[in-house]
Design a protein around this motif. Structure first.
Motif, PDB file in Angstrom:
ATOM      1  N   TRP A   7      50.710 -70.202 -92.638  1.00  0.00           N
ATOM      2  CA  TRP A   7      51.376 -69.439 -91.730  1.00  0.00           C
ATOM      3  C   TRP A   7      52.850 -68.953 -92.435  1.00  0.00           C
ATOM      4  O   TRP A   7      53.608 -69.748 -92.924  1.00  0.00           O
ATOM      5  CB  TRP A   7      51.831 -70.057 -90.441  1.00  0.00           C
ATOM      6  CG  TRP A   7      50.485 -70.229 -89.649  1.00  0.00           C
ATOM      7  CD1 TRP A   7      49.843 -69.439 -88.675  1.00  0.00           C
ATOM      8  CD2 TRP A   7      49.593 -71.290 -89.872  1.00  0.00           C
ATOM      9  NE1 TRP A   7      48.756 -70.057 -88.441  1.00  0.00           N
ATOM     10  CE2 TRP A   7      48.558 -71.172 -88.942  1.00  0.00           C
ATOM     11  CE3 TRP A   7      49.677 -72.404 -90.363  1.00  0.00           C
ATOM     12  CZ2 TRP A   7      47.413 -72.132 -88.769  1.00  0.00           C
ATOM     13  CZ3 TRP A   7      48.547 -73.619 -90.410  1.00  0.00           C
ATOM     14  CH2 TRP A   7      47.577 -73.308 -89.412  1.00  0.00           C
ATOM     15  N   PHE A   8      53.420 -67.815 -92.260  1.00  0.00           N
ATOM     16  CA  PHE A   8      54.558 -67.352 -92.359  1.00  0.00           C
ATOM     17  C   PHE A   8      55.277 -66.417 -91.489  1.00  0.00           C
ATOM     18  O   PHE A   8      54.421 -65.559 -90.711  1.00  0.00           O
ATOM     19  CB  PHE A   8      54.870 -66.905 -93.951  1.00  0.00           C
ATOM     20  CG  PHE A   8      53.917 -65.575 -94.084  1.00  0.00           C
ATOM     21  CD1 PHE A   8      54.383 -64.372 -93.879  1.00  0.00           C
ATOM     22  CD2 PHE A   8      52.646 -65.970 -94.571  1.00  0.00           C
ATOM     23  CE1 PHE A   8      53.628 -63.200 -94.157  1.00  0.00           C
ATOM     24  CE2 PHE A   8      51.702 -64.763 -94.819  1.00  0.00           C
ATOM     25  CZ  PHE A   8      52.133 -63.592 -94.635  1.00  0.00           C
ATOM     26  N   SER A   9      56.565 -66.205 -90.970  1.00  0.00           N
ATOM     27  CA  SER A   9      57.194 -65.482 -90.271  1.00  0.00           C
ATOM     28  C   SER A   9      58.077 -64.319 -90.900  1.00  0.00           C
ATOM     29  O   SER A   9      58.436 -64.573 -92.067  1.00  0.00           O
ATOM     30  CB  SER A   9      58.085 -66.192 -89.329  1.00  0.00           C
ATOM     31  OG  SER A   9      57.387 -67.189 -88.522  1.00  0.00           O
ATOM     32  N   LEU A  10      57.835 -63.236 -90.383  1.00  0.00           N
ATOM     33  CA  LEU A  10      58.546 -62.188 -90.941  1.00  0.00           C
ATOM     34  C   LEU A  10      59.402 -61.234 -89.889  1.00  0.00           C
ATOM     35  O   LEU A  10      58.895 -61.261 -88.836  1.00  0.00           O
ATOM     36  CB  LEU A  10      57.753 -61.105 -91.688  1.00  0.00           C
ATOM     37  CG  LEU A  10      56.896 -61.698 -92.663  1.00  0.00           C
ATOM     38  CD1 LEU A  10      55.630 -60.688 -93.129  1.00  0.00           C
ATOM     39  CD2 LEU A  10      57.535 -61.645 -94.086  1.00  0.00           C
ATOM     40  N   PRO A  11      60.522 -60.672 -90.325  1.00  0.00           N
ATOM     41  CA  PRO A  11      61.267 -60.093 -89.237  1.00  0.00           C
ATOM     42  C   PRO A  11      60.441 -58.751 -88.736  1.00  0.00           C
ATOM     43  O   PRO A  11      59.272 -58.187 -89.172  1.00  0.00           O
ATOM     44  CB  PRO A  11      62.478 -59.216 -89.940  1.00  0.00           C
ATOM     45  CG  PRO A  11      62.066 -59.340 -91.285  1.00  0.00           C
ATOM     46  CD  PRO A  11      61.085 -60.615 -91.729  1.00  0.00           C
ATOM     47  N   ARG A  12      60.519 -58.248 -87.470  1.00  0.00           N
ATOM     48  CA  ARG A  12      59.744 -57.187 -86.750  1.00  0.00           C
ATOM     49  C   ARG A  12      60.408 -55.994 -87.234  1.00  0.00           C
ATOM     50  O   ARG A  12      61.294 -55.670 -86.371  1.00  0.00           O
ATOM     51  CB  ARG A  12      59.513 -57.651 -85.324  1.00  0.00           C
ATOM     52  CG  ARG A  12      58.413 -56.625 -84.749  1.00  0.00           C
ATOM     53  CD  ARG A  12      58.489 -56.859 -83.146  1.00  0.00           C
ATOM     54  NE  ARG A  12      59.530 -56.560 -82.306  1.00  0.00           N
ATOM     55  CZ  ARG A  12      59.954 -55.515 -81.914  1.00  0.00           C
ATOM     56  NH1 ARG A  12      59.156 -54.497 -82.389  1.00  0.00           N
ATOM     57  NH2 ARG A  12      60.844 -55.134 -81.403  1.00  0.00           N
ATOM     58  N   GLY A  53      51.262 -53.774 -88.434  1.00  0.00           N
ATOM     59  CA  GLY A  53      51.716 -52.359 -87.676  1.00  0.00           C
ATOM     60  C   GLY A  53      51.725 -52.382 -86.446  1.00  0.00           C
ATOM     61  O   GLY A  53      52.730 -52.109 -85.813  1.00  0.00           O
ATOM     62  N   ASN A  54      50.779 -52.537 -85.647  1.00  0.00           N
ATOM     63  CA  ASN A  54      50.632 -52.783 -84.299  1.00  0.00           C
ATOM     64  C   ASN A  54      51.740 -53.682 -83.699  1.00  0.00           C
ATOM     65  O   ASN A  54      52.370 -53.484 -82.660  1.00  0.00           O
ATOM     66  CB  ASN A  54      49.185 -53.512 -83.857  1.00  0.00           C
ATOM     67  CG  ASN A  54      48.369 -52.006 -83.696  1.00  0.00           C
ATOM     68  OD1 ASN A  54      48.602 -51.071 -83.950  1.00  0.00           O
ATOM     69  ND2 ASN A  54      46.961 -52.633 -83.878  1.00  0.00           N
ATOM     70  N   ALA A  55      52.008 -54.941 -84.242  1.00  0.00           N
ATOM     71  CA  ALA A  55      52.854 -56.007 -83.840  1.00  0.00           C
ATOM     72  C   ALA A  55      54.343 -55.226 -84.297  1.00  0.00           C
ATOM     73  O   ALA A  55      55.127 -55.494 -83.209  1.00  0.00           O
ATOM     74  CB  ALA A  55      52.968 -57.320 -84.499  1.00  0.00           C
ATOM     75  N   VAL A  56      54.493 -54.662 -85.254  1.00  0.00           N
ATOM     76  CA  VAL A  56      56.170 -54.194 -85.481  1.00  0.00           C
ATOM     77  C   VAL A  56      56.238 -52.998 -84.543  1.00  0.00           C
ATOM     78  O   VAL A  56      57.323 -52.908 -83.740  1.00  0.00           O
ATOM     79  CB  VAL A  56      56.058 -53.654 -86.822  1.00  0.00           C
ATOM     80  CG1 VAL A  56      57.113 -52.901 -87.016  1.00  0.00           C
ATOM     81  CG2 VAL A  56      55.862 -55.084 -87.792  1.00  0.00           C
ATOM     82  N   ARG A  57      55.256 -52.190 -84.133  1.00  0.00           N
ATOM     83  CA  ARG A  57      55.604 -51.034 -83.425  1.00  0.00           C
ATOM     84  C   ARG A  57      55.524 -51.218 -81.898  1.00  0.00           C
ATOM     85  O   ARG A  57      56.275 -50.685 -81.196  1.00  0.00           O
ATOM     86  CB  ARG A  57      54.358 -49.896 -83.800  1.00  0.00           C
ATOM     87  CG  ARG A  57      54.526 -49.172 -84.933  1.00  0.00           C
ATOM     88  CD  ARG A  57      53.808 -47.700 -84.926  1.00  0.00           C
ATOM     89  NE  ARG A  57      52.213 -48.355 -84.943  1.00  0.00           N
ATOM     90  CZ  ARG A  57      51.865 -48.618 -86.147  1.00  0.00           C
ATOM     91  NH1 ARG A  57      52.378 -48.906 -87.391  1.00  0.00           N
ATOM     92  NH2 ARG A  57      50.535 -49.111 -86.279  1.00  0.00           N
ATOM     93  N   HIS A  58      54.629 -52.110 -81.535  1.00  0.00           N
ATOM     94  CA  HIS A  58      54.444 -52.357 -80.149  1.00  0.00           C
ATOM     95  C   HIS A  58      54.997 -53.569 -79.318  1.00  0.00           C
ATOM     96  O   HIS A  58      54.813 -53.761 -78.206  1.00  0.00           O
ATOM     97  CB  HIS A  58      52.914 -52.231 -79.712  1.00  0.00           C
ATOM     98  CG  HIS A  58      52.100 -50.857 -79.973  1.00  0.00           C
ATOM     99  ND1 HIS A  58      52.613 -49.737 -79.718  1.00  0.00           N
ATOM    100  CD2 HIS A  58      51.451 -50.434 -80.985  1.00  0.00           C
ATOM    101  CE1 HIS A  58      52.016 -48.670 -80.121  1.00  0.00           C
ATOM    102  NE2 HIS A  58      51.194 -49.131 -81.150  1.00  0.00           N
ATOM    103  N   ALA A  59      55.271 -54.632 -80.202  1.00  0.00           N
ATOM    104  CA  ALA A  59      55.497 -56.034 -79.544  1.00  0.00           C
ATOM    105  C   ALA A  59      56.994 -56.219 -79.517  1.00  0.00           C
ATOM    106  O   ALA A  59      57.806 -55.152 -79.604  1.00  0.00           O
ATOM    107  CB  ALA A  59      54.975 -56.941 -80.795  1.00  0.00           C
ATOM    108  N   THR A  60      57.657 -57.109 -79.048  1.00  0.00           N
ATOM    109  CA  THR A  60      58.684 -57.627 -78.663  1.00  0.00           C
ATOM    110  C   THR A  60      59.256 -58.751 -79.446  1.00  0.00           C
ATOM    111  O   THR A  60      58.355 -59.301 -80.103  1.00  0.00           O
ATOM    112  CB  THR A  60      58.927 -57.898 -77.271  1.00  0.00           C
ATOM    113  OG1 THR A  60      58.157 -58.852 -76.907  1.00  0.00           O
ATOM    114  CG2 THR A  60      58.662 -56.680 -76.140  1.00  0.00           C
ATOM    115  N   GLY A  61      60.444 -59.019 -79.425  1.00  0.00           N
ATOM    116  CA  GLY A  61      60.884 -60.151 -80.240  1.00  0.00           C
ATOM    117  C   GLY A  61      61.515 -59.668 -81.437  1.00  0.00           C
ATOM    118  O   GLY A  61      60.912 -58.868 -82.322  1.00  0.00           O
TER     119      GLY A  61
END
Length: 179
Positions: A7-12, A53-61
């Motif tokens: 697992w790894f985290s990236l900036p949105r 792409g969906n997470a970057v465009r439509h998510a929060t945080g």
């Protein structure tokens, strides 16, 4: 063979899609021990791009978390993206000229399975893809067939890794044979 997980985290942010795609491909390639074939690489890239792409465009945080799991024995990989938005992705109904709305449709076409797991603080959106059964290395010794007088090549069974003899009429010198 063991299952691999990372697992790894990236900036949105928009650059995350390309960064995440490269990282997922590198992990799957490293765990498989050989470069991915072109079709599998395109599938990994497209599925990863659409999920991120969906997470970057439509998510929060501020961040998204990517999970990569491979099971070499069953030739499968799961790519998942976690974000803090409670909104579940919905397949669009794009017309021919639409520039967006095809992501979930593409994932559904390319993946063996896909879905969403809701959490209290967001969701995981995931897709399972098939991995190639692997290239079988050219054997380092020929096996002579007494009955036909032609060389037979040992073939490694992807299921158990045990060398097996392939019939001489099914093996061409220099060819890679997979069962």
């Amino acid at each position: 063979m063991s299952v691999h997980r990372r697992w790894f985290s990236l900036p949105r942010e928009p650059a995350t899609v390309a960064t995440g795609r490269r990282r997922v491909r590198a992990l799957i390639t490293a765990w498989g021990g050989a470069p991915l074939d072109e079709d599998t690489q395109l599938t990994v890239d497209l599925v990863t791009s659409e999920l991120l792409g969906n997470a970057v465009r439509h998510a929060t945080g501020p961040v998204v978390t990517v999970g990569v799991h491979t099971d070499p024995l069953h030739h499968r990989a799961v790519i998942e993206v976690y974000d803090t938005s409670p909104s579940v992705p919905v397949a669009g109904r794009p017309d021919r000229d639409s520039e967006s709305g095809r992501g979930i449709l593409l994932i559904a076409e390319l993946a063996l399975a896909h879905g969403v797991i809701r959490k209290r603080t967001g969701k995981w959106v995931w897709a399972e893809i098939a991995l190639p059964t692997g290239r079988i290395a050219r054997p380092w010794w020929p096996v002579r067939s007494r009955s036909r007088g032609t060389a037979e090549r040992p073939v490694r069974s992807p299921q158990d890794g045990i060398p097996q003899k392939a019939p001489a009429d099914r093996v061409t010198p220099g060819a890679v044979t997979c069962h």
